[in-house]
Design a protein around this motif. Structure first.
Motif, mmCIF file in Angstrom:
data_model
loop_
_atom_site.group_PDB
_atom_site.id
_atom_site.type_symbol
_atom_site.label_atom_id
_atom_site.label_comp_id
_atom_site.label_asym_id
_atom_site.label_seq_id
_atom_site.Cartn_x
_atom_site.Cartn_y
_atom_site.Cartn_z
ATOM 1 N N PRO A 53 46.725 31.074 50.061
ATOM 2 C CA PRO A 53 47.867 30.192 49.793
ATOM 3 C C PRO A 53 48.572 30.611 48.503
ATOM 4 N N ASP A 54 49.865 30.260 48.379
ATOM 5 C CA ASP A 54 50.588 30.513 47.126
ATOM 6 C C ASP A 54 50.178 29.478 46.078
ATOM 7 N N ALA A 55 49.821 28.283 46.554
ATOM 8 C CA ALA A 55 49.385 27.220 45.640
ATOM 9 C C ALA A 55 48.428 26.328 46.396
ATOM 10 N N GLY A 56 47.640 25.545 45.636
ATOM 11 C CA GLY A 56 46.727 24.593 46.248
ATOM 12 C C GLY A 56 45.332 25.150 46.402
ATOM 13 N N ARG A 57 44.393 24.287 46.787
ATOM 14 C CA ARG A 57 42.984 24.663 46.879
ATOM 15 C C ARG A 57 42.389 24.236 48.212
ATOM 16 N N VAL A 58 41.349 24.974 48.603
ATOM 17 C CA VAL A 58 40.515 24.590 49.747
ATOM 18 C C VAL A 58 39.084 24.479 49.229
ATOM 19 N N HIS A 59 38.453 23.342 49.470
ATOM 20 C CA HIS A 59 37.059 23.150 49.059
ATOM 21 C C HIS A 59 36.185 22.873 50.271
ATOM 22 N N LEU A 60 34.978 23.442 50.252
ATOM 23 C CA LEU A 60 33.982 23.132 51.283
ATOM 24 C C LEU A 60 32.754 22.576 50.579
ATOM 25 N N ASP A 61 32.396 21.336 50.883
ATOM 26 C CA ASP A 61 31.272 20.649 50.223
ATOM 27 C C ASP A 61 31.351 20.814 48.706
ATOM 28 N N GLY A 62 32.545 20.643 48.177
ATOM 29 C CA GLY A 62 32.744 20.688 46.727
ATOM 30 C C GLY A 62 32.924 22.075 46.146
ATOM 31 N N GLU A 63 32.666 23.100 46.939
ATOM 32 C CA GLU A 63 32.801 24.472 46.429
ATOM 33 C C GLU A 63 34.221 24.991 46.710
ATOM 34 N N ASP A 64 34.816 25.598 45.690
ATOM 35 C CA ASP A 64 36.167 26.136 45.853
ATOM 36 C C ASP A 64 36.107 27.426 46.676
ATOM 37 N N VAL A 65 36.706 27.407 47.863
ATOM 38 C CA VAL A 65 36.697 28.590 48.729
ATOM 39 C C VAL A 65 38.124 29.101 48.965
ATOM 40 N N THR A 66 39.023 28.739 48.060
ATOM 41 C CA THR A 66 40.421 29.142 48.216
ATOM 42 C C THR A 66 40.560 30.655 48.189
ATOM 43 N N GLY A 67 41.181 31.192 49.207
ATOM 44 C CA GLY A 67 41.530 32.609 49.191
ATOM 45 C C GLY A 67 40.351 33.564 49.303
ATOM 46 N N VAL A 68 39.147 33.061 49.636
ATOM 47 C CA VAL A 68 38.033 34.002 49.815
ATOM 48 C C VAL A 68 38.298 34.816 51.090
#
Ligand SMILES: Nc1ncnc2c1ncn2[C@@H]1O[C@H](COP(=O)(O)OP(=O)(O)O)[C@@H](O)[C@H]1O
Ligand SMILES: [Mg+2]
Length: 254
Positions: A53-68
Motif C-alpha cells: 500500500p502507499d499508506a496504511g497498515r495491515v496487522h495479523l494478530d497484532g503483528e504488522d504485516v504491511t507490505g511483507v
C-alpha cells in the motif's frame, strides 16, 4: 484477527483505494462486495502481500504485516486464491495441493496425506494425475481453493472463487468455506454470487470507488441508500452480477 487501517493505493494517477478500514475476526466470514473496479482485488492483493500500500497498515494478530512479500504472508498464515488462476507450471493436481500442505506438515508423508484428504473433500481425487493446464477452469478454481485450505491458514482470502461454477460446485464450495470458518479461520471473500454471500457472510463490507461506503450485516448494507445507488449506478449489463437482495432480513431478525 486481521485488521486493515487507513490503506491507500494508487496506480500512477489512478487512486484505487482511499483510507480503507475494516477488521476480520477469526472464525468469521467477511464478504467484500462492490461494483467492478471498486478496488476489491487490489485490497486483497495488499493483504496477501502481492502489492504494497502507499499508506496504511495491515496487522495479523497484532503483528504488522504491511507490505511483507507474499511468501512471508503465506508463512504467517495469510493464504489467498486468485481471481484468475495462475499458471502453476507443470504440476499436476495432486502435486499442486501437496506443495501447499508443507506449511503445516511435518515431512512429505504427512503433506501427501493432507493433500489426499483435501482432494477427497473437494471431490477432486479422480483428477489427481491431471496437469493443471488440462482441466476445466471451474475445476482449476476448486483446486486453487483446496490448495488454500490445505495450508490451514489463519486468514483465507477468496477472490471470486464461485465464478463460473455449477450449482453443485457452488454448494460444495459453500460447505467448504463454512468448514473453514468452524476451524477458526478469518475468511475475507470477494464474491458476486449473492447466494454464497447470503449463505455465508457474517459481516459485509461494501467498497465503491476505493472507499468503504457501508459495513454490517447483509440486511443492513442492502438497505443503505449509498449502496443501492452504487449498484444501480452500474451499467445494466453488470447489474445482475452484482445484485443486492432488496429485502434480506439482518441476522438475528429472522
Ligand atoms: N496493476 C494495476 N495497474 C493499474 N491499474 C490497476 C491495476 N490493478 C488494478 N487497477 C485498476 O484499479 C481499479 C480497481 O481494480 P480492482 O482492484 O481489480 O477492482 P475489483 O476487484 O473491485 O473489480 C480498476 O480501475 C483497475 O483498472
Ligand atoms: Mg476483482
Amino acid at each position: 484477527m486481521l485488521s486493515v487501517s487507513n490503506v491507500a493505493k494508487s496506480f500512477g494517477g489512478l487512486h484505487v483505494l482511499h483510507d480503507v478500514n475494516f477488521t476480520a475476526d477469526s472464525a468469521s466470514i467477511t464478504a467484500l462486495i462492490g461494483p467492478n473496479g471498486a478496488g476489491k482485488s487490489t485490497l486483497v492483493n495488499i493483504i496477501g502481500g502481492v502489492l504494497k500500500p502507499d499508506a496504511g497498515r495491515v496487522h495479523l494478530d497484532g503483528e504488522d504485516v504491511t507490505g511483507v512479500p507474499s511468501a512471508t504472508a503465506f508463512a504467517k498464515g495469510i493464504t489467498r486464491t486468485f481471481q484468475i488462476s495462475g499458471n502453476v507450471g507443470s504440476l499436476n493436481v495432486f502435486e499442486s495441493v501437496a506443495v501447499a500442505a508443507y506449511r503445516q506438515a511435518r515431512g512429505y508423508r504427512q503433506a501427501n496425506a493432507l493433500a489426499r484428504a483435501e482432494l477427497e473433500r473437494f471431490e477432486l481425487w479422480e483428477y489427481r494425475d491431471q496437469q493443471l493446464g488440462s482441466i476445466p477452469t471451474a475445476l482449476t478454481r476448486l483446486v486453487d481453493f483446496a490448495r488454500a485450505m490445505v495450508s490451514r491458514p489463519k486468514v483465507l482470502l477468496l477472490d471470486e472463487v464461485m465464478a463460473g461454477l455449477t450449482p453443485h460446485e457452488v454448494d460444495l464450495v459453500i460447505r467448504q468455506v463454512g468448514t473453514c470458518r468452524e476451524q477458526g479461520v478469518a475468511i475475507v471473500m470477494i464474491e458476486h454470487v449473492m447466494q454464497a454471500v447470503e449463505a455465508l457472510a457474517d459481516h459485509v463490507v461494501v467498497l465503491n470507488q476505493g472507499q468503504v461506503i457501508a459495513s454490517g450485516s447483509l440486511g443492513d448494507v442492502s438497505r443503505n441508500a449509498e449502496v443501492v445507488e452504487a449498484y444501480l449506478g452500474t451499467p445494466p449489463s453488470e447489474r445482475d452480477e452484482v445484485r443486492v437482495p432488496a429485502d434480506t432480513p439482518a441476522k438475528g431478525q429472522q
